[in-house]
Design a protein around this motif. Structure first.
Motif, PDB file in Angstrom:
ATOM      1  N   ALA A   7     -12.961  -5.850 -13.376  1.00 14.87           N
ATOM      2  CA  ALA A   7     -13.790  -6.584 -12.423  1.00 14.87           C
ATOM      3  C   ALA A   7     -13.784  -6.001 -11.011  1.00 14.87           C
ATOM      4  CB  ALA A   7     -13.367  -8.060 -12.400  1.00 14.87           C
ATOM      5  N   PRO A   8     -12.618  -5.634 -10.439  1.00 18.25           N
ATOM      6  CA  PRO A   8     -12.643  -5.083  -9.075  1.00 18.25           C
ATOM      7  C   PRO A   8     -13.512  -3.839  -8.952  1.00 18.25           C
ATOM      8  CG  PRO A   8     -10.411  -5.705  -9.676  1.00 18.25           C
ATOM      9  CD  PRO A   8     -11.225  -5.807 -10.922  1.00 18.25           C
ATOM     10  N   THR A   9     -13.419  -2.938  -9.927  1.00 18.27           N
ATOM     11  CA  THR A   9     -14.239  -1.721  -9.883  1.00 18.27           C
ATOM     12  C   THR A   9     -15.715  -2.049 -10.035  1.00 18.27           C
ATOM     13  OG1 THR A   9     -12.426  -0.451 -10.845  1.00 18.27           O
ATOM     14  CG2 THR A   9     -14.614   0.544 -10.915  1.00 18.27           C
ATOM     15  N   TYR A  10     -16.014  -2.973 -10.932  1.00 19.04           N
ATOM     16  CA  TYR A  10     -17.418  -3.339 -11.149  1.00 19.04           C
ATOM     17  C   TYR A  10     -18.032  -3.941  -9.879  1.00 19.04           C
ATOM     18  CZ  TYR A  10     -21.526  -5.913 -12.611  1.00 19.04           C
ATOM     19  OH  TYR A  10     -22.794  -6.409 -12.693  1.00 19.04           O
ATOM     20  N   PHE A  11     -17.342  -4.904  -9.267  1.00 14.32           N
ATOM     21  CA  PHE A  11     -17.910  -5.562  -8.090  1.00 14.32           C
ATOM     22  C   PHE A  11     -17.883  -4.674  -6.857  1.00 14.32           C
ATOM     23  CE2 PHE A  11     -17.224  -9.361 -10.683  1.00 14.32           C
ATOM     24  CZ  PHE A  11     -18.417 -10.027 -10.466  1.00 14.32           C
ATOM     25  N   LEU A  12     -16.930  -3.744  -6.803  1.00 13.70           N
ATOM     26  CA  LEU A  12     -16.965  -2.770  -5.718  1.00 13.70           C
ATOM     27  C   LEU A  12     -18.208  -1.899  -5.852  1.00 13.70           C
ATOM     28  CD1 LEU A  12     -15.727  -1.370  -3.285  1.00 13.70           C
ATOM     29  CD2 LEU A  12     -14.333   0.005  -4.855  1.00 13.70           C
ATOM     30  N   GLY A  13     -18.517  -1.495  -7.081  1.00 11.42           N
ATOM     31  CA  GLY A  13     -19.741  -0.735  -7.307  1.00 11.42           C
ATOM     32  C   GLY A  13     -20.972  -1.535  -6.939  1.00 11.42           C
ATOM     33  N   LEU A  14     -20.962  -2.823  -7.257  1.00  7.88           N
ATOM     34  CA  LEU A  14     -22.089  -3.678  -6.905  1.00  7.88           C
ATOM     35  C   LEU A  14     -22.232  -3.796  -5.393  1.00  7.88           C
ATOM     36  CD1 LEU A  14     -24.285  -5.497  -8.116  1.00  7.88           C
ATOM     37  CD2 LEU A  14     -22.658  -7.396  -8.007  1.00  7.88           C
ATOM     38  N   ALA A  15     -21.097  -3.864  -4.703  1.00  9.00           N
ATOM     39  CA  ALA A  15     -21.137  -3.934  -3.245  1.00  9.00           C
ATOM     40  C   ALA A  15     -21.694  -2.643  -2.652  1.00  9.00           C
ATOM     41  CB  ALA A  15     -19.731  -4.212  -2.698  1.00  9.00           C
ATOM     42  N   GLY A  46     -26.539   0.055  -0.028  1.00  5.03           N
ATOM     43  CA  GLY A  46     -27.424   1.210   0.004  1.00  5.03           C
ATOM     44  C   GLY A  46     -26.743   2.519  -0.321  1.00  5.03           C
ATOM     45  N   GLU A  47     -25.637   2.459  -1.088  1.00  8.20           N
ATOM     46  CA  GLU A  47     -24.925   3.665  -1.489  1.00  8.20           C
ATOM     47  C   GLU A  47     -24.836   3.728  -3.016  1.00  8.20           C
ATOM     48  OE1 GLU A  47     -21.250   4.329   0.661  1.00  8.20           O
ATOM     49  OE2 GLU A  47     -21.886   2.976   2.242  1.00  8.20           O
ATOM     50  N   PRO A  48     -25.969   3.919  -3.688  1.00  4.07           N
ATOM     51  CA  PRO A  48     -25.986   3.887  -5.151  1.00  4.07           C
ATOM     52  C   PRO A  48     -25.192   5.015  -5.799  1.00  4.07           C
ATOM     53  CG  PRO A  48     -28.087   4.675  -4.308  1.00  4.07           C
ATOM     54  CD  PRO A  48     -27.312   4.175  -3.132  1.00  4.07           C
ATOM     55  N   ALA A  49     -25.017   6.140  -5.109  1.00  7.04           N
ATOM     56  CA  ALA A  49     -24.252   7.245  -5.685  1.00  7.04           C
ATOM     57  C   ALA A  49     -22.814   6.812  -5.956  1.00  7.04           C
ATOM     58  CB  ALA A  49     -24.288   8.453  -4.749  1.00  7.04           C
ATOM     59  N   ASN A  50     -22.248   6.048  -5.033  1.00  2.47           N
ATOM     60  CA  ASN A  50     -20.894   5.538  -5.248  1.00  2.47           C
ATOM     61  C   ASN A  50     -20.848   4.551  -6.413  1.00  2.47           C
ATOM     62  OD1 ASN A  50     -19.781   7.010  -3.122  1.00  2.47           O
ATOM     63  ND2 ASN A  50     -20.179   5.396  -1.624  1.00  2.47           N
ATOM     64  N   THR A  51     -21.908   3.769  -6.530  1.00  6.25           N
ATOM     65  CA  THR A  51     -21.987   2.818  -7.643  1.00  6.25           C
ATOM     66  C   THR A  51     -22.002   3.555  -8.977  1.00  6.25           C
ATOM     67  OG1 THR A  51     -23.269   1.303  -6.246  1.00  6.25           O
ATOM     68  CG2 THR A  51     -23.305   0.902  -8.619  1.00  6.25           C
ATOM     69  N   LEU A  52     -22.814   4.589  -9.063  1.00 10.38           N
ATOM     70  CA  LEU A  52     -22.898   5.367 -10.305  1.00 10.38           C
ATOM     71  C   LEU A  52     -21.537   5.973 -10.654  1.00 10.38           C
ATOM     72  CD1 LEU A  52     -26.304   7.231  -9.808  1.00 10.38           C
ATOM     73  CD2 LEU A  52     -25.827   5.354 -11.376  1.00 10.38           C
ATOM     74  N   THR A  53     -20.868   6.522  -9.664  1.00  8.18           N
ATOM     75  CA  THR A  53     -19.559   7.144  -9.917  1.00  8.18           C
ATOM     76  C   THR A  53     -18.558   6.125 -10.453  1.00  8.18           C
ATOM     77  OG1 THR A  53     -19.924   8.791  -8.189  1.00  8.18           O
ATOM     78  CG2 THR A  53     -17.657   8.407  -8.871  1.00  8.18           C
TER      79      THR A  53
END
Length: 218
Positions: free
Chosen positions: A155-163, A168-175
Motif C-alpha cells: 500500500a505505501p508504494t502504491y499510494f506514493l505512486g498515486l501521489a 504531475g510526475e507520472p514517470a515516478n509513478t510508472l517506476t
C-alpha cells in the motif's frame, strides 16, 4: 381549490393585524391594499397549482474523494482487522472532506503507536489531500514510515505512486508501480488490479514497450 387556502390566510392576516395587533383604523385601507397588491402579483406570476420540484442534490467532490481514498486504502488490509480508534475517527473526517482534521487525529495515532503502518499511510494520504494533491515533505515522510514499519504491505508504494501521479510526475509513478508489480507474489489479490491500472496509465501516457519512456504528442 388551490386559491382558497391563500384567500383564507390573507383574511386571517388582516384580522390578526386589526383585532390582535390593534392596527389603527386609519391604516386598515392601506394594509388591505398591500395584501391585495401582493395577491395580484402572485396571480400574475405565481402558479399555485404547479407541483414542487425536489432540489438538485449538491455534489461534494471532496467528500466523495475522501470516501474513495478510505475504501482504496482498506483494500490492502485484512477485512477482519480494524484500524486503531484514531484511524477510524480520522476516516470519518476524511469521508467528509475534512482532511486537516483527519491529519490531526492521525498524528495522535502514530505518536501513540509509531509501528502502526496503516496510520502512517492514512496520514500520508490525508496530507496529500489537504495540500490539494501536492506531495509535501511531511506526506513523503509519512509514506516512508509506513513502508518502513510494514515492508511486506504494497500500500505505501502504491499510494506514493498515486501521489506522484497527482503531482504531475507520472514517470515516478510508472517506476514505483512497475517495481511493485515485479515483486508481487503470483497469488497476491492486488496484483491483477495493479497490473490493470498500470496498463491503463501506460496507454494514457503513450509508453513505448521497448524503452518504457513517455511519448509526447506533437
Amino acid at each position: 381549490m388551490s386559491w382558497l387556502p391563500i384567500l383564507i390566510l390573507t383574511a386571517l392576516v388582516f384580522a390578526l393585524a386589526v383585532f390582535v395587533l390593534k392596527l389603527p383604523r386609519t391604516l386598515w385601507t392601506l394594509f388591505g391594499s398591500a395584501l391585495l397588491f401582493g395577491l395580484a402579483g402572485y396571480a400574475a406570476q405565481g402558479n399555485p397549482g404547479q407541483p414542487s420540484a425536489p432540489a438538485s442534490p449538491v455534489r461534494d467532490d471532496a467528500a466523495q474523494s475522501g470516501e474513495l481514498m478510505v475504501e482504496a486504502r482498506r483494500e490492502f488490509y485484512p477485512e477482519g482487522r480494524l484500524p486503531s480508534r484514531f484511524v477510524v475517527t480520522a476516516d470519518a473526517f476524511t469521508r467528509r472532506g475534512q482532511h486537516d482534521q483527519a491529519a490531526n487525529f492521525l498524528r495522535n495515532a502514530v505518536a501513540e503507536n509509531p509501528k502502526d503502518g496503516e496510520a502512517w499511510l492514512a496520514l500520508g494520504n490525508a496530507l496529500v489531500e489537504h495540500a490539494g494533491g501536492r506531495l509535501t515533505a511531511a506526506a513523503l515522510y509519512a509514506y516512508s514510515q509506513a513502508e518502513k514499519v510494514s515492508p511486506e504491505n504494497p500500500a505505501p508504494t502504491y499510494f506514493l505512486g498515486l501521489a506522484f501521479l497527482r503531482a504531475g510526475e507520472p514517470a515516478n509513478t510508472l517506476t514505483l508501480w512497475r517495481e511493485l508489480l515485479e515483486s508481487a507474489p503470483a497469488d497476491a489479490e492486488w496484483r491483477g488490479p495493479l497490473a490493470a491500472r498500470l496498463e491503463r496509465l501506460e496507454a494514457i501516457l503513450g509508453v513505448t514497450e521497448q524503452e518504457g519512456s513517455v511519448e509526447t504528442e506533437e
